[in-house]
Design a protein around this motif. Structure first.
Motif, short mmCIF file in Angstrom:
data_model
loop_
_atom_site.label_atom_id
_atom_site.label_comp_id
_atom_site.label_asym_id
_atom_site.label_seq_id
_atom_site.Cartn_x
_atom_site.Cartn_y
_atom_site.Cartn_z
N GLU A 302 0.82 -1.22 0.00
CA GLU A 302 0.00 0.00 0.00
C GLU A 302 0.85 1.26 0.00
OE1 GLU A 302 -2.99 2.18 3.14
OE2 GLU A 302 -3.25 0.03 2.82
N SER A 433 -5.31 -10.95 -6.61
CA SER A 433 -6.08 -9.71 -6.61
C SER A 433 -7.32 -9.82 -7.49
CB SER A 433 -5.22 -8.53 -7.08
OG SER A 433 -4.74 -8.76 -8.39
N VAL A 434 -8.29 -8.99 -7.18
CA VAL A 434 -9.53 -8.87 -7.94
C VAL A 434 -9.76 -7.40 -8.20
CG1 VAL A 434 -12.03 -9.17 -7.86
CG2 VAL A 434 -10.54 -10.94 -6.94
N HIS A 435 -10.12 -7.06 -9.43
CA HIS A 435 -10.38 -5.67 -9.80
C HIS A 435 -11.72 -5.63 -10.53
CE1 HIS A 435 -6.12 -4.97 -8.89
NE2 HIS A 435 -5.89 -6.06 -9.60
N GLY A 437 -14.71 -3.04 -11.97
CA GLY A 437 -15.06 -1.66 -12.28
C GLY A 437 -16.56 -1.46 -12.42
N GLU A 503 -10.21 -2.23 -1.24
CA GLU A 503 -10.23 -0.81 -1.60
C GLU A 503 -11.51 -0.54 -2.39
OE1 GLU A 503 -6.71 -0.25 -3.90
OE2 GLU A 503 -5.37 -0.29 -2.16
N ARG A 544 -10.50 2.08 2.45
CA ARG A 544 -9.76 0.83 2.61
C ARG A 544 -10.20 0.10 3.87
NH1 ARG A 544 -5.75 4.41 0.68
NH2 ARG A 544 -4.84 3.72 -1.31
N GLY A 574 -16.46 0.89 -8.19
CA GLY A 574 -15.51 -0.18 -8.45
C GLY A 574 -14.73 -0.52 -7.19
N PHE A 575 -14.04 -1.66 -7.21
CA PHE A 575 -13.28 -2.06 -6.02
C PHE A 575 -12.14 -2.98 -6.42
CE2 PHE A 575 -16.75 -5.10 -6.49
CZ PHE A 575 -16.16 -6.33 -6.28
N ASN A 576 -11.12 -3.02 -5.54
CA ASN A 576 -9.97 -3.91 -5.66
C ASN A 576 -9.83 -4.68 -4.36
OD1 ASN A 576 -9.22 -2.65 -8.16
ND2 ASN A 576 -8.25 -1.02 -6.98
N ILE A 577 -9.47 -5.95 -4.47
CA ILE A 577 -9.19 -6.77 -3.29
C ILE A 577 -7.86 -7.48 -3.52
CG2 ILE A 577 -9.99 -8.62 -1.77
CD1 ILE A 577 -12.82 -8.04 -2.64
N TYR A 578 -6.99 -7.43 -2.50
CA TYR A 578 -5.68 -8.08 -2.57
C TYR A 578 -5.56 -9.06 -1.41
CZ TYR A 578 -4.65 -3.95 -5.44
OH TYR A 578 -4.68 -2.96 -6.39
#
Length: 580
Positions: A302, A433-435, A437, A503, A544, A574-578
């Motif tokens: 991050e 990760s996943v993205h 939108g 996120e 976050r 949208g979102f992101n996951i790590y």
């Protein structure tokens, strides 16, 4: 001509002065590596090269058999300044000459005339045993002195005037999480199991109950430390990663687990000096340390800094581990055969009874007054010794030689446990990760009329005079709910997640209205954010959240956002996951 000569002389004098003060002619600042942090960075226990066999019969103080680096013959009195830096002994900082940072100036090839110097001509150890994050922060940033020690980042700022700081190692957070308190609690549970009737309790129960909160608190504090380091270096015109690097140094596993401890559980006090119940030791090795290092990996990702994970570098030499030995007159202390972790330097005699021993553990074991143990300082216990510190320093040294131009995460292992110098450093896999939108409205909560139930209880067979269950009459809010599905492919990594970062690109005028959770393919739900009516500020544009227990499970997952109140609407962009 007479007028020209004085002018020429003045010009030459000005030129000479400008050459003297020009950076090109000024004395170059030495390239310097600095470490900030706690006892694992300062070198606590660097005095010791392994542990001795105990008990030793009639000897009231166990002989060291060559393990004590401070021992001075013929008197046998310890020569503290031969192992710890001057100015770090009486205050307990214990900055060892073997501390991991010292490996960065060790020559690559130390034999003249072909000597090849190490990465840095100068290293500075500002770490101090017992330090918490607040002992790094400047006073104006809610920092504090640690005894006679000014905040470490304040001292870093002073160093920057006369040194070309190219590397800052940050090893902090263990004391923020209460690591020494955890050790003490676990030892107390061992005493209760073996010397009282209370044999069912385990320390990991209580630690695990509060682990997520402890990790999140530590995450924020270490993140603040990174920000303050950057602010300090920016004052001197330096930005990372171009002018210098910041590397987070993780923590190694130091204790043998359930299956690889060479002592039976009942013998771990008198003979092992590692009195831990097997279940608790397993928790430390396979849950606590992976999550703690996962926290640092997440934070490094991050904050765009480097990370070195040394979790497994002491394998083969952890305290009480099968295969390692203790020094005797017949067994010399070498890196190849010794433990690389200092044992509990006290016999923990139960003569006064288990209650008195437990009280002693809580009040004395890691006491602020730096008490004496049998051979040395008691708070040197449960720390990497000289061999362990050399191995950790080798991790730093090899990371520095293999680092790229961009910050990244590295793993450090030891495929050759006979040596502290042959560690292996390699890049950690990129986080799964996943993205997702797109823009999606978050449905507002709906107001609905709720009527009271008929008299009596819910069961029609209940007598009519039975007190009805608690019930809210009138208007209630049914949460609006947005669900977004995503799929995790099978990749052979289904395992307990060390850390997950979520996120969200989101707008909503009232953050306290929202409840956010993840639902895994099995239907289990992980709460990321709870609703909180008093939080009336808007959601940040990028929000976050973090999880410490979401296993990376293949299949369909669902992000759920619930609006628990009426009258405020928002949008997910949208979102992101790590997963780390």
């Amino acid at each position: 001509m007479k007028k020209i000569v004085p002018i020429l002389r003045r010009s030459l004098s000005a030129l000479s002065l400008s050459l003297l003060v020009s950076p090109a002619f000024a004395e170059a600042k030495p390239a310097t590596a600095v470490v900030l942090g706690d006892s694992f960075s300062s070198g606590q226990a660097g005095r010791w090269r392994g542990n001795t066999i105990v008990p030793q019969g009639d000897w009231p103080i166990p002989r060291s058999f060559g393990t004590d680096g401070a021992e001075r013959y013929p008197s046998g009195n310890p020569k503290w300044d031969s192992v710890y830096e001057e100015g770090s002994i009486d205050n307990g900082c214990h900055r060892a000459y073997s501390a991991p940072i010292q490996q960065l100036k060790r020559p690559y090839f130390p034999v003249p005339p072909f000597m090849i110097q190490g990465p840095f001509p100068k290293v500075v150890n500002l770490a101090c045993s017992g330090a918490e994050s607040r002992h790094l922060w400047p006073l104006v940033n809610e920092g504090e002195f640690q005894g006679d020690q000014a905040p470490q980042i304040t001292r870093l700022e002073e160093l920057a005037y006369d040194n070309d700081i190219e590397l800052i190692v940050l090893g902090i957070g263990g004391n923020d999480m209460g690591f020494s308190d955890m050790i003490t609690e676990c030892m107390a549970k061992w005493v209760k199991k073996h010397w009282t009737a209370d044999d069912d309790d385990r320390c990991w129960y209580g630690i695990n109950d509060h682990l997520s909160l402890s990790l999140f608190d530590t995450y924020g504090k270490v993140s603040k430390s990174i920000d303050l380091v950057r602010q300090t270096m920016a004052v001197h015109g330096k930005t990372d990663p171009n002018d210098y690097r910041i590397v987070l140094m993780g923590y190694p596993a130091i204790l043998a687990g359930f299956y690889d401890n060479r002592y039976g559980e009942g013998h771990r006090r008198e003979f092992g000096r590692c009195p831990f119940i097997g279940d608790d030791a397993e928790f430390f090795e396979h849950t606590l340390m992976p999550k703690l290092n996962g926290l640092y990996e997440t934070l490094a990702h991050e904050k765009s800094v480097d990370f070195v994970n040394p979790q497994y570098v002491l394998d083969g030499h952890k305290l009480c581990e099968v295969g390692s030995q203790r020094a005797t007159p017949e067994i010399p202390a070498t890196a190849a055969n010794m433990e690389w972790v200092r044992y509990i330097d006290n016999p923990m005699d139960a003569g006064a009874g288990p209650d008195a021993l437990i009280t002693w553990l809580y009040n004395t074991l890691f006491g602020a007054d730096n008490p004496m143990g049998e051979q040395g300082r008691l708070n040197e216990s449960m720390h990497p010794n000289q061999f362990g510190q050399e191995a950790l320093g080798s991790c730093l040294r090899k990371w520095w030689s293999q680092r790229g131009t961009a910050p990244s995460a590295f793993n450090c292992t030891n495929p050759n446990p006979a040596s502290t110098q042959h560690v292996k450093v390699g890049p950690l896999a990129e986080p799964a990760s996943v993205h997702v939108g797109g823009s999606y409205s978050i449905p507002d909560g709906e107001l609905q009329q709720q009527d009271p139930p008929p008299g009596g209880g819910d069961d029609p067979n209940d007598p009519p005079n039975k007190t009805p269950p608690p019930h809210t009459e009138g208007v209630v809010t049914v949460p609006g709910e947005l669900q977004r599905h995503f799929t995790i492919a099978e990749n052979g990594q289904s395992e307990p997640g060390r850390m997950a970062r979520i996120e969200l690109a989101i707008d909503h005028p009232y953050r306290g209205d929202l409840r956010i959770l993840l639902r895994n393919p099995s239907g289990a739900e992980y709460i990321i954010k709870r609703e909180h009516p008093s939080h009336s500020s808007p959601m940040p544009s990028v929000w976050r959240g973090y999880l410490t227990h979401a296993a990376l499970q293949p299949g369909q997952w669902t992000l759920v956002i619930q609006d628990t109140k009426n009258a405020h609407t928002g949008t997910l962009h949208g979102f992101n996951i790590y997963w780390f």
